[in-house]
Motif scaffolding. Structure first.
Motif, PDB file in Angstrom:
ATOM      1  N   VAL A 205      45.773  -2.073  45.097  1.00 45.14           N
ATOM      2  CA  VAL A 205      46.669  -1.171  45.824  1.00 45.14           C
ATOM      3  C   VAL A 205      46.813   0.108  45.016  1.00 45.14           C
ATOM      4  CG1 VAL A 205      48.999  -0.799  46.710  1.00 45.14           C
ATOM      5  CG2 VAL A 205      47.913  -3.049  46.939  1.00 45.14           C
ATOM      6  N   ILE A 206      46.482   1.212  45.636  1.00 41.36           N
ATOM      7  CA  ILE A 206      46.593   2.527  45.000  1.00 41.36           C
ATOM      8  C   ILE A 206      47.624   3.336  45.785  1.00 41.36           C
ATOM      9  CG2 ILE A 206      45.359   4.667  44.462  1.00 41.36           C
ATOM     10  CD1 ILE A 206      42.809   2.949  44.227  1.00 41.36           C
ATOM     11  N   GLU A 207      48.678   3.763  45.107  1.00 39.63           N
ATOM     12  CA  GLU A 207      49.726   4.516  45.793  1.00 39.63           C
ATOM     13  C   GLU A 207      49.347   5.997  45.943  1.00 39.63           C
ATOM     14  OE1 GLU A 207      53.471   1.576  44.607  1.00 39.63           O
ATOM     15  OE2 GLU A 207      53.400   3.605  43.756  1.00 39.63           O
ATOM     16  N   ASP A 208      50.293   6.829  46.400  1.00 36.14           N
ATOM     17  CA  ASP A 208      50.019   8.231  46.729  1.00 36.14           C
ATOM     18  C   ASP A 208      49.735   9.086  45.490  1.00 36.14           C
ATOM     19  OD1 ASP A 208      50.662   7.401  49.289  1.00 36.14           O
ATOM     20  OD2 ASP A 208      52.683   8.272  49.260  1.00 36.14           O
ATOM     21  N   PHE A 209      48.972  10.157  45.710  1.00 36.68           N
ATOM     22  CA  PHE A 209      48.711  11.199  44.699  1.00 36.68           C
ATOM     23  C   PHE A 209      48.059  10.661  43.427  1.00 36.68           C
ATOM     24  CE2 PHE A 209      52.246  12.809  47.302  1.00 36.68           C
ATOM     25  CZ  PHE A 209      51.718  14.034  47.706  1.00 36.68           C
ATOM     26  N   VAL A 210      47.207   9.678  43.582  1.00 36.51           N
ATOM     27  CA  VAL A 210      46.466   9.109  42.449  1.00 36.51           C
ATOM     28  C   VAL A 210      45.074   9.751  42.394  1.00 36.51           C
ATOM     29  CG1 VAL A 210      45.374   7.023  41.541  1.00 36.51           C
ATOM     30  CG2 VAL A 210      47.717   6.938  42.432  1.00 36.51           C
ATOM     31  N   SER A 211      44.607  10.063  41.186  1.00 37.01           N
ATOM     32  CA  SER A 211      43.249  10.559  40.981  1.00 37.01           C
ATOM     33  C   SER A 211      42.483   9.554  40.137  1.00 37.01           C
ATOM     34  CB  SER A 211      43.278  11.918  40.281  1.00 37.01           C
ATOM     35  OG  SER A 211      41.954  12.370  40.019  1.00 37.01           O
ATOM     36  N   ILE A 212      41.279   9.222  40.581  1.00 36.14           N
ATOM     37  CA  ILE A 212      40.436   8.249  39.870  1.00 36.14           C
ATOM     38  C   ILE A 212      39.087   8.900  39.586  1.00 36.14           C
ATOM     39  CG2 ILE A 212      39.290   6.016  40.032  1.00 36.14           C
ATOM     40  CD1 ILE A 212      41.639   5.154  41.847  1.00 36.14           C
ATOM     41  N   GLY A 213      38.679   8.889  38.323  1.00 40.19           N
ATOM     42  CA  GLY A 213      37.490   9.603  37.889  1.00 40.19           C
ATOM     43  C   GLY A 213      36.187   8.914  38.228  1.00 40.19           C
ATOM     44  N   ALA A 214      35.101   9.644  38.005  1.00 42.42           N
ATOM     45  CA  ALA A 214      33.761   9.164  38.310  1.00 42.42           C
ATOM     46  C   ALA A 214      33.408   7.935  37.473  1.00 42.42           C
ATOM     47  CB  ALA A 214      32.741  10.271  38.049  1.00 42.42           C
ATOM     48  N   ASN A 215      32.777   6.963  38.132  1.00 43.22           N
ATOM     49  CA  ASN A 215      32.271   5.745  37.486  1.00 43.22           C
ATOM     50  C   ASN A 215      33.370   4.897  36.841  1.00 43.22           C
ATOM     51  OD1 ASN A 215      29.532   6.196  38.174  1.00 43.22           O
ATOM     52  ND2 ASN A 215      29.358   7.654  36.492  1.00 43.22           N
ATOM     53  N   THR A 216      34.589   5.082  37.249  1.00 40.13           N
ATOM     54  CA  THR A 216      35.672   4.194  36.827  1.00 40.13           C
ATOM     55  C   THR A 216      35.651   2.940  37.688  1.00 40.13           C
ATOM     56  OG1 THR A 216      37.155   5.786  35.798  1.00 40.13           O
ATOM     57  CG2 THR A 216      38.197   3.985  36.978  1.00 40.13           C
ATOM     58  N   THR A 217      36.030   1.798  37.082  1.00 42.64           N
ATOM     59  CA  THR A 217      36.093   0.541  37.830  1.00 42.64           C
ATOM     60  C   THR A 217      37.495  -0.031  37.763  1.00 42.64           C
ATOM     61  OG1 THR A 217      35.310  -0.657  35.876  1.00 42.64           O
ATOM     62  CG2 THR A 217      33.675  -0.038  37.500  1.00 42.64           C
ATOM     63  N   ILE A 218      38.001  -0.435  38.907  1.00 43.58           N
ATOM     64  CA  ILE A 218      39.311  -1.075  39.011  1.00 43.58           C
ATOM     65  C   ILE A 218      39.106  -2.402  39.724  1.00 43.58           C
ATOM     66  CG2 ILE A 218      41.664  -0.887  39.870  1.00 43.58           C
ATOM     67  CD1 ILE A 218      41.356   2.138  39.800  1.00 43.58           C
ATOM     68  N   ASP A 219      39.321  -3.525  39.006  1.00 47.79           N
ATOM     69  CA  ASP A 219      39.026  -4.843  39.549  1.00 47.79           C
ATOM     70  C   ASP A 219      40.138  -5.338  40.463  1.00 47.79           C
ATOM     71  OD1 ASP A 219      36.765  -4.786  38.001  1.00 47.79           O
ATOM     72  OD2 ASP A 219      37.554  -6.103  36.439  1.00 47.79           O
ATOM     73  N   CYS A 220      39.748  -6.103  41.461  1.00 46.11           N
ATOM     74  CA  CYS A 220      40.749  -6.743  42.312  1.00 46.11           C
ATOM     75  C   CYS A 220      41.473  -7.829  41.534  1.00 46.11           C
ATOM     76  CB  CYS A 220      40.101  -7.317  43.568  1.00 46.11           C
ATOM     77  SG  CYS A 220      39.125  -8.813  43.304  1.00 46.11           S
ATOM     78  N   ALA A 221      42.650  -8.194  42.005  1.00 52.18           N
ATOM     79  CA  ALA A 221      43.453  -9.226  41.359  1.00 52.18           C
ATOM     80  C   ALA A 221      42.870 -10.612  41.643  1.00 52.18           C
ATOM     81  CB  ALA A 221      44.886  -9.160  41.861  1.00 52.18           C
ATOM     82  N   THR A 222      43.133 -11.523  40.714  1.00 54.92           N
ATOM     83  CA  THR A 222      42.789 -12.921  40.980  1.00 54.92           C
ATOM     84  C   THR A 222      43.601 -13.403  42.177  1.00 54.92           C
ATOM     85  OG1 THR A 222      42.399 -13.248  38.634  1.00 54.92           O
ATOM     86  CG2 THR A 222      42.647 -15.219  39.984  1.00 54.92           C
ATOM     87  N   MET A 223      44.913 -13.169  42.119  1.00 51.04           N
ATOM     88  CA  MET A 223      45.819 -13.335  43.253  1.00 51.04           C
ATOM     89  C   MET A 223      46.788 -12.161  43.211  1.00 51.04           C
ATOM     90  SD  MET A 223      46.701 -17.418  43.266  1.00 51.04           S
ATOM     91  CE  MET A 223      47.227 -17.421  41.539  1.00 51.04           C
ATOM     92  N   GLY A 224      47.315 -11.758  44.365  1.00 47.60           N
ATOM     93  CA  GLY A 224      48.209 -10.611  44.397  1.00 47.60           C
ATOM     94  C   GLY A 224      47.427  -9.310  44.348  1.00 47.60           C
ATOM     95  N   SER A 225      47.937  -8.323  43.596  1.00 49.59           N
ATOM     96  CA  SER A 225      47.318  -6.999  43.606  1.00 49.59           C
ATOM     97  C   SER A 225      47.217  -6.404  42.206  1.00 49.59           C
ATOM     98  CB  SER A 225      48.148  -6.037  44.477  1.00 49.59           C
ATOM     99  OG  SER A 225      48.214  -6.468  45.815  1.00 49.59           O
ATOM    100  N   THR A 226      46.105  -5.736  41.956  1.00 49.50           N
ATOM    101  CA  THR A 226      46.015  -4.765  40.864  1.00 49.50           C
ATOM    102  C   THR A 226      46.655  -3.494  41.408  1.00 49.50           C
ATOM    103  OG1 THR A 226      43.946  -5.733  40.072  1.00 49.50           O
ATOM    104  CG2 THR A 226      44.447  -3.478  39.359  1.00 49.50           C
ATOM    105  N   LEU A 227      47.604  -2.911  40.662  1.00 48.45           N
ATOM    106  CA  LEU A 227      48.452  -1.852  41.222  1.00 48.45           C
ATOM    107  C   LEU A 227      48.354  -0.568  40.403  1.00 48.45           C
ATOM    108  CD1 LEU A 227      50.634  -0.882  43.192  1.00 48.45           C
ATOM    109  CD2 LEU A 227      52.341  -1.988  41.718  1.00 48.45           C
TER     110      LEU A 227
END
Length: 340
Positions: A205-227
């Motif tokens: 889950v990514i909230e408002d006004f977030v910037s994520i750079g090139a080739n960055t990785t954000i893994d999903c949660a095992t259960m619930g959410s990566t926030l």
């Protein structure tokens, strides 16, 4: 895009010193400026260039006093750096607005919906049951899996991969090659020494006004959410593991790694190549220096840490003043031992 100096001065709430009818269509460095370009002067060490630049205009602060005649036009604003930043923002918005419509070939499943004034670049793919807001720009070769939600005015650059069930807020920007929602690194050791993959059934889950750079990785949660909370800014090539929480307005620089289930507070600064172990908490307003390793929770807000094992800054500087002289201290100790 072409604008008169008068139009730009009005945009920046400044004034023109020179010919306000002249036009510019390009942003130039002051030392490389050519006719038709506009530059800025905010750092005094670049002042010599203002007397030789060929830029049609230069943005300067109200208090700037040239030491000799200036050939170019000046746009005087309250703060030259902030003024030029505002101009860059306006230029960027104009450029982004030009991306509208659907390029072919591209694919969007019939069960998905996209709002008005959006853009889908060639070879982009949108899976089943996606909900995409107004003014969203999805650039070529971007991939959105099933059940993805994207808020209004978010920009997804070329080659981004957004895995199923990811939720992205409004006014976010995800740069080229980022991967959002891939499986977390979860493996259970087996009696025979092998490892068995643990299914990762959560999401990101990514909230408002977030910037994520090139080739960055954000893994999903095992259960619930990566926030990733509102206003967070994440640089290129950052690894954020499963079930991590990144607080509001926290900044993470390139090549930092955040291990699973770590919670980072708001307004933190994590410098390049910093590494955080899993299952710890980082208090609000914490600053973690480059190459710093954090192995335990930081409970006091406003703490600054530096050094390989993340010492409090004052303690690190005191220790550094000693261990940088260890070689000399060793020699002196050996000389004393010989005399004893």
């Amino acid at each position: 895009m072409e604008f008169t100096l008068g139009q730009l001065a009005a945009l920046l709430q400044g004034s023109v010193e020179g010919d306000e009818t002249q036009k510019v269509s390009r942003l130039d460095k002051i030392q490389e400026g050519k006719a038709g370009g506009i530059s800025f002067l905010a750092n005094e060490k670049y002042e010599p260039f203002i007397y030789q630049t060929e830029s049609t205009a230069v943005i300067v602060s109200e208090g700037f006093k040239p030491s000799k005649p200036v050939k170019t036009n000046l746009i005087r604003v309250k703060d030259a750096y902030l003024g030029f930043t505002a101009l860059l923002e306006a230029y960027s918005q104009f450029a982004k607005a030009s991306y509208v419509g659907v390029e072919e070939p591209s694919f969007m499943h019939e069960s998905s919906k996209m709002g008005e004034n959006g853009y889908r670049g060639a070879f982009s793919y949108i899976g089943k049951n996606c909900r995409i807001g107004n003014g969203v720009k999805i650039h070529p070769q971007a991939y959105l899996g099933d059940n993805v939600t994207v808020g209004d005015h978010t920009i997804i650059h070329a080659g981004v991969k957004i895995c199923s069930d990811t939720k992205i807020g409004n006014n976010c920007e995800i740069h080229e090659g980022a991967v959002i929602g891939s499986d977390g690194f979860g493996f259970a050791p087996q009696p025979d020494g092998s490892y068995k993959a643990i299914p990762q059934i959560g999401n990101v889950v990514i909230e408002d006004f977030v910037s994520i750079g090139a080739n960055t990785t954000i893994d999903c949660a095992t259960m619930g959410s990566t926030l990733i909370k509102k206003g967070a800014k994440i640089d290129n090539q950052v690894q954020i593991a499963h079930n991590v929480t990144v607080g509001e307005n926290t900044v993470i620089a390139s090549q930092a790694g955040i291990s699973g289930s770590t919670e980072i507070g708001k307004n933190c600064v994590i410098a390049g190549k910093a590494g955080l172990v899993g299952h710890i908490k980082i208090a609000d307003n914490t600053t973690i220096g480059a190459n710093t390793g954090i192995s335990k929770s930081i409970k006091t807000p406003g703490t600054t840490l530096f050094g390989y094992m993340g010492m409090e800054l004052k303690n690190f500087l005191k220790s550094y003043s000693i261990f940088k002289n260890l070689e000399d201290l060793e020699k002196r100790l050996k000389e004393l031992e010989k005399k004893a």
